[in-house]
Design a protein around this motif. Structure first.
Motif, mmCIF file in Angstrom:
data_model
loop_
_atom_site.group_PDB
_atom_site.id
_atom_site.type_symbol
_atom_site.label_atom_id
_atom_site.label_comp_id
_atom_site.label_asym_id
_atom_site.label_seq_id
_atom_site.Cartn_x
_atom_site.Cartn_y
_atom_site.Cartn_z
ATOM 1 N N UNK A 30 -15.038 -35.775 6.265
ATOM 2 C CA UNK A 30 -15.959 -36.853 7.463
ATOM 3 C C UNK A 30 -14.489 -37.088 8.626
ATOM 4 N N UNK A 31 -13.980 -36.706 10.206
ATOM 5 C CA UNK A 31 -13.118 -37.347 10.278
ATOM 6 C C UNK A 31 -12.828 -38.425 10.558
ATOM 7 N N UNK A 32 -14.063 -40.133 10.621
ATOM 8 C CA UNK A 32 -13.679 -40.709 10.601
ATOM 9 C C UNK A 32 -14.516 -41.302 9.463
ATOM 10 N N UNK A 33 -13.620 -42.779 8.774
ATOM 11 C CA UNK A 33 -13.355 -42.956 7.504
ATOM 12 C C UNK A 33 -14.649 -44.304 7.272
ATOM 13 N N UNK A 34 -15.606 -44.455 8.937
ATOM 14 C CA UNK A 34 -16.169 -45.960 8.221
ATOM 15 C C UNK A 34 -15.815 -47.232 8.066
ATOM 16 N N UNK A 35 -14.794 -47.574 8.658
ATOM 17 C CA UNK A 35 -13.097 -48.675 8.519
ATOM 18 C C UNK A 35 -12.560 -48.655 9.635
ATOM 19 N N UNK A 36 -11.952 -47.410 10.189
ATOM 20 C CA UNK A 36 -10.479 -47.669 11.259
ATOM 21 C C UNK A 36 -10.422 -46.256 11.791
ATOM 22 N N UNK A 37 -9.679 -46.347 12.506
ATOM 23 C CA UNK A 37 -8.950 -45.208 12.822
ATOM 24 C C UNK A 37 -8.223 -44.907 13.136
ATOM 25 N N UNK A 38 -7.959 -44.838 11.670
ATOM 26 C CA UNK A 38 -6.754 -43.610 11.047
ATOM 27 C C UNK A 38 -7.103 -42.463 10.969
ATOM 28 N N UNK A 225 -18.111 -34.754 11.238
ATOM 29 C CA UNK A 225 -18.125 -33.950 9.819
ATOM 30 C C UNK A 225 -17.362 -32.842 10.469
ATOM 31 N N UNK A 226 -16.487 -31.969 9.417
ATOM 32 C CA UNK A 226 -15.796 -31.233 10.192
ATOM 33 C C UNK A 226 -15.779 -29.878 8.966
ATOM 34 N N UNK A 227 -16.020 -29.209 8.822
ATOM 35 C CA UNK A 227 -16.089 -28.405 7.866
ATOM 36 C C UNK A 227 -15.412 -26.769 7.881
ATOM 37 N N UNK A 228 -14.271 -26.600 7.841
ATOM 38 C CA UNK A 228 -13.865 -25.143 7.878
ATOM 39 C C UNK A 228 -14.696 -24.296 7.903
#
Length: 238
Positions: A30-38, A225-228
């Motif tokens: 998941x490119x977004x961790x649900x907490x911050x913009x890291x 969500x990113x998947x190769x």
């Protein structure tokens, strides 16, 4: 003999570690961790000249929210190639405009705002359109979907929009939509809520950053969500 066996065991162990690390690098994330913009950075031109301007990208209740204004982009720090992107999104209040940019590169290349990229439109009732932003892509029925060929182009004032295959795939306002974007080499496929809504090929770019827009309307994202991938889905991805 004992020395050779020891060396063999060491080599096998090292091989297993390398294989394990390779497998880990190929899993979905998941490119977004649900907490911050890291893992992301913002590019909002208004913030250059107005110190009090707000950052339009925030985290609220574990979700990424694009407030819509001031306009700009949230861009991944990393470059990606050959992947499937699954996004869950909804318009929070009024319907409007937003988009996901794939294969993004040089910032502020169009209207001193948009990075070079291919936009997958999320605008209400137009989800799945392509917009060419100083990059190009080809689809079937191009004249029908992009207009007269002499007007085509990838810069300001040109016919950059390639209409999707269906405008009836979005959920009612306020409900969550699922958009899947597959990028493989020079091809891009898009599904909205299970419907194949666009397929482009011969793109002028095959890798780059991924960007989320702030373009006028508040939009919430619960999943990016990113998947190769090594091949494109022929039907709706599961």
């Amino acid at each position: 003999m004992k020395y050779r066996k020891t060396n063999t065991r060491i080599l096998l162990l090292l091989g297993a570690i390398v294989f394990s690390q390779s497998c880990v690098s190929q899993v979905s994330k998941n490119l977004f961790n649900g907490k911050d913009l890291d893992g992301w950075h913002i590019d909002v031109p208004t913030m250059d000249s107005i110190p009090s301007a707000i950052n339009p990208f925030i985290v609220r209740d574990g979700m990424l929210v694009s407030l819509g204004t001031p306009q700009g982009h949230l861009i991944t720090d990393k470059i990606y190639k050959n992947y499937r992107l699954e996004i869950a999104y909804r318009f929070v209040a009024e319907p409007g405009n937003c988009g996901v940019l794939v294969h993004a590169s040089t910032p502020r290349s169009l209207y001193k705002m948009f990075p070079k990229s291919i936009e997958v439109q999320m605008m209400h009732e137009h989800a799945g359109d392509f917009w060419c932003i100083v990059e190009d892509i080809v689809t079937d029925n191009m004249i029908e979907r992009r207009g007269p060929k002499e007007h085509w182009g990838i810069t300001e004032g040109k016919a950059r929009r390639v209409k999707n295959l269906t405008d009836g795939s979005e959920k009612p306002l306020g409900e969550w939509n699922t958009m899947i974007i597959e990028c493989l080499e020079d091809k891009v496929k898009v599904w909205v809520n299970g419907d194949l809504v666009n397929y482009g090929y011969n793109a002028t770019v095959d890798k780059g950053q991924i960007a989320i827009q702030a373009e006028g309307s508040e939009v919430a994202f619960s999943k990016i969500m990113l998947s190769p991938i090594t091949k494109m889905s022929g039907t709706t991805p599961e």
